[in-house]
Write a protein that holds these residues in place. Structure first.
Motif, PDB file in Angstrom:
ATOM      1  N   GLU A 105       0.485  -1.108   0.477  1.00  0.00           N
ATOM      2  CA  GLU A 105      -0.037  -0.010  -0.122  1.00  0.00           C
ATOM      3  C   GLU A 105       0.776   1.001  -0.136  1.00  0.00           C
ATOM      4  O   GLU A 105       1.691   1.083   0.329  1.00  0.00           O
ATOM      5  N   ARG A 106       0.156   2.132  -0.816  1.00  0.00           N
ATOM      6  CA  ARG A 106       1.167   3.688  -0.478  1.00  0.00           C
ATOM      7  C   ARG A 106       1.247   4.467   0.249  1.00  0.00           C
ATOM      8  O   ARG A 106      -0.106   4.224   1.637  1.00  0.00           O
ATOM      9  N   ALA A 107       2.112   5.020   1.159  1.00  0.00           N
ATOM     10  CA  ALA A 107       1.958   5.512   2.056  1.00  0.00           C
ATOM     11  C   ALA A 107       0.673   7.126   1.889  1.00  0.00           C
ATOM     12  O   ALA A 107       1.385   7.433   1.111  1.00  0.00           O
ATOM     13  N   GLU A 108       1.187   8.183   2.902  1.00  0.00           N
ATOM     14  CA  GLU A 108      -0.577   8.768   2.581  1.00  0.00           C
ATOM     15  C   GLU A 108       0.642  10.070   2.117  1.00  0.00           C
ATOM     16  O   GLU A 108      -0.237  10.707   1.483  1.00  0.00           O
ATOM     17  N   ARG A 109       1.847   9.635   2.052  1.00  0.00           N
ATOM     18  CA  ARG A 109       2.802  11.062   1.426  1.00  0.00           C
ATOM     19  C   ARG A 109       3.969  10.663   1.904  1.00  0.00           C
ATOM     20  O   ARG A 109       4.421   9.638   2.458  1.00  0.00           O
ATOM     21  N   ILE A 213       9.378  15.954  10.881  1.00  0.00           N
ATOM     22  CA  ILE A 213       8.805  17.249  11.848  1.00  0.00           C
ATOM     23  C   ILE A 213       7.383  17.291  11.384  1.00  0.00           C
ATOM     24  O   ILE A 213       7.172  17.603  11.450  1.00  0.00           O
ATOM     25  N   LYS A 214       7.666  17.574   9.678  1.00  0.00           N
ATOM     26  CA  LYS A 214       6.850  18.839   8.696  1.00  0.00           C
ATOM     27  C   LYS A 214       6.096  17.991   8.789  1.00  0.00           C
ATOM     28  O   LYS A 214       4.922  18.392   9.061  1.00  0.00           O
ATOM     29  N   TYR A 215       5.590  16.748   8.422  1.00  0.00           N
ATOM     30  CA  TYR A 215       4.582  16.175   7.879  1.00  0.00           C
ATOM     31  C   TYR A 215       4.256  15.498   9.526  1.00  0.00           C
ATOM     32  O   TYR A 215       2.827  15.071   9.480  1.00  0.00           O
ATOM     33  N   LEU A 216       4.679  14.525  10.650  1.00  0.00           N
ATOM     34  CA  LEU A 216       3.732  14.585  11.716  1.00  0.00           C
ATOM     35  C   LEU A 216       4.293  14.789  12.651  1.00  0.00           C
ATOM     36  O   LEU A 216       3.266  14.387  13.835  1.00  0.00           O
ATOM     37  N   GLY A 217       4.755  16.079  12.876  1.00  0.00           N
ATOM     38  CA  GLY A 217       4.964  16.994  14.279  1.00  0.00           C
ATOM     39  C   GLY A 217       5.819  16.361  14.769  1.00  0.00           C
ATOM     40  O   GLY A 217       6.624  15.597  14.448  1.00  0.00           O
ATOM     41  N   GLU A 218       6.388  17.853  15.902  1.00  0.00           N
ATOM     42  CA  GLU A 218       7.634  17.173  16.320  1.00  0.00           C
ATOM     43  C   GLU A 218       7.756  15.878  16.830  1.00  0.00           C
ATOM     44  O   GLU A 218       9.071  15.711  17.791  1.00  0.00           O
ATOM     45  N   THR A 219       6.876  15.702  17.642  1.00  0.00           N
ATOM     46  CA  THR A 219       7.071  14.200  18.444  1.00  0.00           C
ATOM     47  C   THR A 219       6.169  13.565  17.485  1.00  0.00           C
ATOM     48  O   THR A 219       4.529  13.614  17.547  1.00  0.00           O
ATOM     49  N   PHE A 220       6.111  12.882  17.565  1.00  0.00           N
ATOM     50  CA  PHE A 220       5.309  11.328  16.541  1.00  0.00           C
ATOM     51  C   PHE A 220       5.579   9.873  17.009  1.00  0.00           C
ATOM     52  O   PHE A 220       5.956   9.275  17.982  1.00  0.00           O
TER      53      PHE A 220
END
Length: 409
Positions: A105-109, A213-220
């Motif tokens: 499956e393709r990733a969302e980004r 960090i851009k797409y998932l946040g500074e903590t993911f």
């Protein structure tokens, strides 16, 4: 769901920051050549992980980076006299074709490094301004001594880190062998971008931190990759990310063991690799290749042989034979409630095994017990139409995770 966290070296419940939503980053390909099936061992496992998390009731936002600026790409540009785009575009297209062929499956980004240079420069500036860097001959370096706790993911002591720093050699002068480059000074013939540190290009480690960090946040929640990514790449990601944000970077780390060939890691540098396309040209079914890569637990090294492909063919044939028999043999009206109860129990067992750190052998054991019991029920004419519908739903649930059935697409 319990997973093995590389950071803590123990099984832990996967508890995302946002209940019911797992944010996951996957180290993607460096597109200087076709990916080999050793690479796809990791991508197939990550696909199993993604599908299992969803089957167990959570949604997934996955980011998989595309590294389209890196030393190997630049060497190929120089050797072939082609531009960056001329080198990488065919391999990016081929990579996504291969993902589709293996039903991954393709990733969302799937962000490309060259499209996120501003984010990388901004991250490097934050590190510079907070005193974690130094410049040498136009390049910007991260100073390992400035970050307390370096090595906690790889569980290496300082001597091992220093001895292993050759892994990250890059022909640039630095104060300490352990330090790593954030921004590489421009060299003639290489692509370049303007930056506050001078013209140049980003280091490989910087790319993943900036894009995650851009797409998932500074903590993911979850970061995955092969075991060869642990040191230095993931170790460096942690250092530069946490030094820049002051926050924990990733809550759970998962890593897959190598694909082996005759007891050695499959790799381009050793020349002991097969690309997916080469195996397809030899007539091997992509479903069988997926099955082979899927059916060994991700933390166990997998030894690739053509005999193992033959065994995988035989195992898949058992599933195909059952599907053919169900189509061929009609059933009576009605239902077999006892059999449907058994189907529900096997479905629960399958799910429970996946929830136990992706215990794939246990999950497949439940599925093949189902195959055996369905054949017995058919032999006795004890599988009426309503129960067949429940069986179909059960097999579809299994294949929503495995992605291998002939008639599943």
């Amino acid at each position: 769901m319990k997973i093995w966290n590389t950071m803590t070296c123990r099984l832990e419940p996967l508890e995302p920051l946002e209940p019911g939503h797992v944010r996951m980053y996957t180290c993607g390909p460096t597109v200087y050549d076709f990916a080999h099936i050793g690479n796809f061992r990791s991508y197939v496992w990550e696909d199993l992980l993604r599908r299992s998390i969803r089957a167990l009731g959570s949604r997934v936002t996955q980011v998989m980076n595309i590294t389209d600026i890196e030393d190997k790409i630049l060497r190929r540009m120089a050797e072939e006299g082609r531009s960056l785009d001329e080198v990488v575009e065919p391999f990016i297209e081929a990579f996504f074709e291969d993902l589709d062929t293996l039903r991954i499956e393709r990733a969302e980004r799937d962000p490309r490094a060259t499209e996120h240079i501003p984010e990388m420069i901004a991250l490097a500036e934050r590190l510079r301004d907070s005193g974690h860097t130094y410049e040498s001959q136009g390049s910007l370096y991260f100073r390992i001594d400035s970050f307390e706790g370096y090595g906690r993911l790889s569980h290496l002591d300082q001597r091992e880190i220093r001895d292993g720093a050759r892994v990250d050699s890059d022909e640039y002068d630095k104060e300490d062998a352990r330090d790593f480059v954030l921004w590489k000074a421009h060299r003639p013939g290489e692509p370049e971008w303007d930056s506050p540190f001078g013209p140049g290009r980003p280091g490989w480690h910087l790319e993943c931190s900036a894009m995650s960090i851009k797409y998932l946040g500074e903590t993911f929640d979850l970061h995955t990759g092969g075991v060869d990514n642990i040191f230095p790449h993931h170790e460096n990601e942690i250092a530069q990310s946490e030094a820049s944000t002051g926050k924990p970077f990733v809550r759970y780390w998962m890593h897959a063991a190598h694909l082996m060939v005759d007891g050695e890691k499959m790799s381009k540098s050793k020349g002991n690799f097969w690309t997916l396309r080469e195996l397809l040209e030899k007539g091997h079914d992509p479903r069988v290749i997926r099955w082979l890569l899927l059916t060994t637990h991700y933390r166990t090294p997998l030894n690739f042989t053509f005999e193992a492909l033959e065994q995988s063919t035989a195992e898949l044939q058992r599933l195909d034979d059952l599907s053919a028999r169900l189509e061929r043999e009609s059933g009576e009206e009605g239902r077999n409630e006892a059999f449907e109860t058994r189907l529900a129990a096997l479905r629960d067992e399958f799910r429970d095994c996946l929830a136990d750190d992706l215990n794939i052998s246990g999950a497949l054991g439940a599925m093949f017990r189902l195959v055996r019991e369905v054949n017995v029920a058919l032999d006795k004419s004890e599988l009426p139409l309503e129960s067949r519908r429940v069986l179909s739903e059960t097999m579809a649930a299994f294949d929503s995770v495995l992605g291998v059935l002939e008639r599943s697409r």
